[in-house]
Design an enzyme around this catalytic site. Structure first.
Site: not given
Ligand code: ZN
Ligand code: ZN
Length: 636
Positions: A335, A364, A382, A384, A386, A465, A511
């Site tokens: 992010c 992680r 990911q 990913d 935004h 979410k 996200h």
């Molecule tokens: Zn994020």
């Protein structure tokens, strides 16, 4: 009072003689129901079948078909197992035996670890005890009485449990000569345990504490009938065959190495190819939908993680390093860099929505105990993105993401389920913001026309979410896509845009991932397809096989043509029997085997054979290239 009245789930009232139990109620309705009944619900609480009814009670009869039945059956089977263990190993001490998602377990303190032969003996004893049709009876006594009882039996763990419980009274369930401390409810008789199987043995510390004794945990499963049990056991066998760790090795896709580190995937050529295909697919699909591809660094200054709140809340899961006295955190999420891109310019409402997409590799630190092949790793990538938009745009953006998920899951052939998690008790963000975001998520769910569930209060503290769980070929659920609204990060990083009225306002931040972690998704794909990837995904799409050495020059020329055209092709010109080469290619699950014999050389052809043994008509290399291109284009 000689008569009581109870209310049934359909609202109807039924008179019964005073002192009637739930079983009596079932029997008064019909002999079939009396036979099928296993427990009951009084005013919403699960109770034993022989529980006496009070006047005015709301009653529900639980049969084997009720959704609550499975847990009762499984927990009762765990008692049956404990009874069998005590019969066979009188020195064993019993602890706890709950029902779990896949069945049940019971932990025992024994001198020697159980062997697979012990498991068979225990199961046989269980069948004997089930056949004996013992009554399962509840009794209540004071904690002091219970402690005395279990002390006399030498059951120290039960004594500890009762002492910790600190209740005045506890309940006991007795079947034959076996008694267990338990809240219940239970089946009325041991013969109701009709379909069970002990599955495995593992070590487990008492109360999960490694300073306490190591116990023997016996796992088993149970169902209402044998058909369901057999279907489950078959699925387990099939899942073992499809285990992505096993197939990953056999197909030479990836490995893990202790010298490198636990939970860190090493992609071999075929696995890296599979990943590349997925990543190329993702880039194309995102560009089609108006996303911009961006790329942030792997490490960012520690101060930035402090500002984002990750340092405070997520530090234990992050990797840190210090260079030239400056601390850096290896990113666990993508992010922050995306917000820096947003902040690099003054943004107007006309610029929005902005959709930043990154195949973002994150690290992680997961506990060693939870690592599992590709499904739980410490380094992963990911898909990913935004989305930064105005509040007005949120509705359309969320709908767009769900549409995206629907189309992509359709390509892979997955069905999926959606869940909305709403505002928890502790949360940040204004009521307005929560209402707006929750409404946007809910509208999109309604709009999708698919069933969804709502988990009230289960959202993150920073926003509501949607979680999306796909269903694989073995009907297992896998969490993949998530769509998460966030009210904290735009605050913390002071993200703004200039609205039509000239005022500075906060954008909404979403996200979202579609496949989730590529590693995990590949693990799921391997098991879903059992390694038989469709042509568009297969790391090797075809292999050219010669019958004898005579065909090598022609076969090599065909191989070159295919590879130059972008077909992922491999060759096997070894001086081996054709049958042997075909078997090897089949084990490698390569979709097409292109056999070249004298006839094919003469005709300028290839003889394709699908991995399941089906032969296709002979075709020229050019025709085969067009055939593969079409399969790829149509995601076959
Ligand atoms: Zn994020
Ligand atoms: Zn119990």
């Amino acid at each position: 009072m000689n008569e009581i009245k109870v209310t049934l789930p359909d609202g109807s009232q039924r008179p019964l003689p005073a002192g009637s139990s739930i079983f009596d109620l079932a029997a008064s309705i019909g002999a079939g129901l009396a036979k099928a009944a296993i427990a009951g619900k009084i005013d919403g609480n699960l109770v034993d079948l022989n529980t006496k009814l009070a006047d005015g009670a709301k009653v529900e009869i639980i049969t084997e078909k009720s959704p609550e039945a499975l847990e009762i059956i499984r927990h009762s089977t765990s008692h049956l197992m404990a009874q069998a263990v005590k019969a066979l190993f009188p020195q064993a001490k019993v602890t706890i035996g709950p029902a779990i998602e896949t069945g049940f377990y019971y932990d025992f303190d024994v001198d020697h670890p159980f062997t697979p032969e012990d498991l068979e003996k225990i199961e046989a004893k269980m069948r004997e005890l089930a056949k004996a049709d013992l009554k399962i009876e509840r009794s209540e006594l004071t904690s002091a009485q219970a402690i005395e009882l279990f002390k006399k039996m030498g059951e120290d763990y039960k004594v500890e449990l009762i002492e910790d419980l600190g209740a005045d009274r506890v309940s006991l369930y007795t079947q034959g000569d076996f008694a267990d401390l338990c809240r219940g409810p239970h089946l009325p008789k041991t013969s109701f345990c009709k379909a069970f199987k002990l599955t495995s043995i593992a070590g487990a510390y008492w109360r999960g504490d490694e300073k306490r004794p190591m116990l023997q945990r016996v796992y088993g499963t149970a169902f209402a009938d044998k058909k369901e049990l057999d279907a489950y056991l078959e699925r387990i066998e099939e899942a073992k065959k499809r285990d992505h760790r096993k197939l990953g090795k056999e197909l030479d896709l990836f490995s893990f190495n202790d010298e490198v580190g636990a939970g860190l995937v090493i992609w071999h050529p075929k696995g890296a190819m599979l990943r590349t295909i997925l990543e190329d697919f993702e880039r194309k699909e995102h560009l089609k939908r108006g996303y911009d591809i961006v790329l942030g660094p792997q490490i960012l200054k520690t101060e930035l993680w402090q500002r984002s709140g990750h340092y405070e809340n997520y530090r234990e899961n992050m990797y840190f390093t210090t260079v030239d006295e400056q601390g850096y955190g290896v990113k666990p999420m993508n992010c922050l860099a995306h917000m820096m891109i947003y902040r690099s310019q003054l943004r107007s409402y006309r610029d929005l929505p902005l959709r930043y997409f990154e195949l973002g590799t994150v690290h992680r630190h997961e506990r060693a105990g939870v690592l599992h092949g590709l499904l739980r790793v410490r380094g992963f990538t990911q898909d990913d993105a935004h989305i930064l938009c105005t509040p007005d745009q949120l509705d359309a953006e969320i709908k767009g993401v769900i549409q995206f998920v629907t189309e992509v899951m359709g390509i892979f052939g997955f069905e999926f389920e959606m869940e909305l998690s709403t505002r928890p008790e502790k949360s940040i963000g204004s009521d307005d913001a929560w209402e707006l975001a929750t409404a946007a998520l809910l509208n999109a769910l309604k709009d999708s026309g698919r069933p969804y569930e709502i988990n009230e209060g289960d959202g993150a503290f920073y926003g509501p979410k949607i979680d999306i769980k796909l269903r694989d070929a073995l009907d297992r659920r896998w969490q993949c896509a998530t769509i998460q609204c966030d009210f904290t990060l735009p605050e913390r990083f002071d993200l703004t845009y200039v609205d039509a009225d000239g005022e500075k306002k906060r954008p909404v931040m979403v996200h979202r991932v579609i496949l989730g972690a590529i590693e995990r998704f590949i693990g799921v794909l391997i098991e879903h397809f059992a390694g038989n990837f469709p042509t568009w995904l297969a790391p090797v799409q075809a292999t050219v096989l010669t019958v004898t050495d005579n065909q090598i020059p022609y076969a090599q020329a065909a191989f070159d043509k295919l590879r130059a055209a972008g077909v992922r092709v491999q060759k096997d010109f070894r001086n081996e029997k054709l049958g042997f080469k075909i078997r090897e290619a089949q084990l490698q699950k390569i979709p097409y085997m292109l056999v070249v014999g004298d006839k094919e050389v003469e005709g300028g052809l290839l003889a394709p054979r699908f991995r399941d043994g089906k032969n296709l008509d002979a075709m020229t290399p050019e025709q085969f290239i067009a055939f593969i291109e079409n399969e790829v284009k149509t995601y076959k």
